[in-house]
Design a protein around this motif. Structure first.
Motif, PDB file in Angstrom:
ATOM      1  N   GLN A   1       0.834  -1.206   0.000  1.00  0.00           N
ATOM      2  CA  GLN A   1       0.000   0.000   0.000  1.00  0.00           C
ATOM      3  C   GLN A   1       0.868   1.255   0.000  1.00  0.00           C
TER       4      GLN A   1
ATOM      5  N   HIS B   1       2.145   1.754  -3.365  1.00  0.00           N
ATOM      6  CA  HIS B   1       1.070   2.215  -4.246  1.00  0.00           C
ATOM      7  C   HIS B   1       1.002   3.742  -4.237  1.00  0.00           C
TER       8      HIS B   1
ATOM      9  N   ALA C   1       4.121   5.527  -5.747  1.00  0.00           N
ATOM     10  CA  ALA C   1       4.303   5.353  -7.198  1.00  0.00           C
ATOM     11  C   ALA C   1       4.161   6.677  -7.942  1.00  0.00           C
ATOM     12  N   HIS C   2       3.480   7.662  -7.349  1.00  0.00           N
ATOM     13  CA  HIS C   2       3.348   8.968  -8.001  1.00  0.00           C
ATOM     14  C   HIS C   2       4.712   9.624  -8.211  1.00  0.00           C
TER      15      HIS C   2
ATOM     16  N   PRO D   1       8.234   8.679  -8.930  1.00  0.00           N
ATOM     17  CA  PRO D   1       8.032   7.347  -8.391  1.00  0.00           C
ATOM     18  C   PRO D   1       9.221   6.912  -7.525  1.00  0.00           C
ATOM     19  N   VAL D   2       8.899   6.457  -6.339  1.00  0.00           N
ATOM     20  CA  VAL D   2       9.892   5.932  -5.387  1.00  0.00           C
ATOM     21  C   VAL D   2       9.266   4.694  -4.766  1.00  0.00           C
ATOM     22  N   SER D   3      10.086   3.753  -4.315  1.00  0.00           N
ATOM     23  CA  SER D   3       9.516   2.578  -3.660  1.00  0.00           C
ATOM     24  C   SER D   3      10.331   2.228  -2.418  1.00  0.00           C
TER      25      SER D   3
ATOM     26  N   ARG E   1      -0.400  -0.294  -7.460  1.00  0.00           N
ATOM     27  CA  ARG E   1       0.742   0.042  -8.320  1.00  0.00           C
ATOM     28  C   ARG E   1       1.991  -0.445  -7.604  1.00  0.00           C
TER      29      ARG E   1
ATOM     30  N   PHE F   1       5.717  -0.086  -8.270  1.00  0.00           N
ATOM     31  CA  PHE F   1       6.826   0.457  -9.069  1.00  0.00           C
ATOM     32  C   PHE F   1       8.108   0.337  -8.260  1.00  0.00           C
TER      33      PHE F   1
ATOM     34  N   ASN G   1       2.093   6.953 -13.941  1.00  0.00           N
ATOM     35  CA  ASN G   1       2.392   6.769 -12.514  1.00  0.00           C
ATOM     36  C   ASN G   1       1.167   6.899 -11.623  1.00  0.00           C
TER      37      ASN G   1
END
Lengths: 176, 278
Positions: free
Chosen positions: A21, A24, A27-28, A30-32, B121, B123, B262
């Motif tokens: 989550q 999720h 992701a904008h 984008p980084v994780s 998502r 990513f 994204n």
């Protein structure tokens, strides 16, 4: 049936869900974030080897089910790290949260940089150095922030199931 | 020696045995375990996805009547323009079928569109994937192309009972035949690399030497329609630069992808009417 590994696997499953989550929403950018290192400390520091190995291996399978890596690869890697941790834990400080956090950070470092090997050469070479560093930094930061809560959650869940890890650790053959 | 004593004394031997047993486990058993664990976790992702939809619904309820009237008016205008385009498309489709019959050309692959919400998502550093809220229940096959109003989204990689995993266009795992808009010569597109805090990228290879592109004059990149998966002419992105390869025969360069990739909430899966197309 031993409730220890069941509780740890369920808690780690919750972590996989929450991490998913978090990613999720990130992701904008984008980084994780990558939080697999959090699977190890309670199992590595507090549990005996057999339930710890079962818990960590099954948790690795749960994590692998939703990731594009060969199924079982993270589980085997986690099992290897657990075995190493278990072998040297008598020589490490184990009181408080700090050793667990440091252990989780080191485990996360190994697991994060092992990902390209698990994914294969073509995919591994596709990430930019900037992205790797940002993701790794964000992962370690998230791990430091989430770690104390997650370890407390696991211990409280075990207490609810009638398992007192602190008492067990002081018994002969225990972790302390 | 009891098994418990052996485990306590020889953890590395136990680890070796576990590893060996895992390696010897049949692939079908591993596949079953993977699918079972994925399906076991899917309801949690579903619940989170529905909670987000509910959140959006309640946030929309706070809008004033004037705002809703304005939106309805905009949508009515948009619907009118789409109606006109649908009629135009029908005419062109009939014309195309007539020409294909006259020239005895093979007909283009036909698809039905399956709209699906994005559940999650994912990513990560090395892979870019989406989980969508439709799977085998909607007849989605593995390999089906996925699009949105900005162009290509990706390709269905895995299909489960009620969900499917899509390899995103920006994922290095995705490679497809592309062409510059208005030029029929195909070349190769691959997703990635994806730097942080900026829009997704891809790379093109084997581009003909007489194609030029720069950040000031980018070239629109579309699907070439080869390989039978993606229909021709769907937007991939814009080629930002092209440089000569070391062999001097082709060019390669960077493609900027749509920044909306994204933040997708809904996508359309193109399900081939003839399953043998994939």
């Amino acid at each position: 049936m031993d409730p220890r590994w069941i509780v740890i696997v369920l808690a780690n499953g919750l972590l996989v869900f929450l991490g998913g989550q978090l990613n999720h929403y990130l992701a904008h950018l984008p980084v994780s974030v990558f939080l697999l290192g959090l699977f190890l400390p309670v199992a590595g520091l507090r549990l005996r080897f057999r339930p710890a190995l079962i818990a960590v291996f099954l948790s690795g399978l749960v994590a692998d089910a939703a990731r594009p890596v060969p199924f079982g690869s993270s589980a085997l890697l986690l099992a290897l790290l657990l075995t190493v941790w278990h072998a040297i834990r008598s020589r490490l400080p184990r009181g408080g949260v700090a050793p667990a956090i440091i252990g989780a950070l080191l485990a996360n470092l190994v697991l994060f940089f092992a990902q390209p090997l698990l994914l294969g050469g073509a995919v591994a070479g596709s990430a930019t150095l900037g992205r790797i560093l940002v993701d790794f930094g964000a992962s370690q930061l998230a791990l430091v922030l989430l770690g104390p809560w997650f370890f407390a959650l696991q211990e409280q869940a075990l207490l609810l199931m009638g398992v007192n890890l602190a008492e067990e650790a002081r018994q002969p053959g225990g972790a302390l | 020696m009891s098994p418990l004593h052996f485990i306590r004394q020889r953890p590395f031997a136990v680890l070796g045995i576990v590893g060996l047993l895992w390696l010897l486990l049949p692939v079908a058993a591993k596949r079953l375990a993977r699918v079972s664990l994925f399906e076991f976790g899917a309801p949690a992702d579903f619940a989170a996805s529905y909670a987000r939809d509910l959140q959006q619904f309640w946030s929309l309820r706070t809008r004033t009547t004037n705002e809703l009237l304005q939106t309805a008016r905009d949508l009515a205008n948009l619907n009118a323009s789409y109606e006109a385009r649908i009629q135009e498309n029908e005419t062109l489709r009939e014309e195309l079928h007539r020409l294909q019959d006259i020239l005895r050309l093979p007909s283009n692959p036909e698809y039905r569109t399956e709209i699906a919400r994005v559940v999650r998502r994912d990513f990560s550093t090395w892979s870019q994937r989406l989980v969508i809220r439709k799977g085998r229940n909607a007849g989605i096959p593995a390999g089906a192309p996925v699009i949105f109003n900005g162009g290509v989204v990706g390709r269905v990689a895995e299909v489960y009972a009620y969900t499917a995993v899509v390899d995103l266009l920006s994922s290095p795992a995705l490679r497809l035949a592309a062409a510059v808009d208005g030029d029929s010569r195909p070349f190769s597109f691959q997703g990635g690399p994806n730097p942080p805090f900026t829009q997704a990228r891809g790379t093109v290879e084997f581009v003909p030497l007489d194609v030029y592109a720069s950040p000031e004059t980018p070239k629109r990149l579309v699907t070439a329609g080869l390989g039978g998966v993606f229909p021709a002419g769907i937007v991939i992105g814009h080629i930002q630069n092209l440089e000569l390869d070391t062999n001097g025969l082709f060019k390669s360069g960077t493609v900027l992808l749509d920044p909306r990739l994204n933040e997708l909430h809904e996508v359309a899966v193109l399900v081939p009417l003839n399953p043998e197309q994939l």
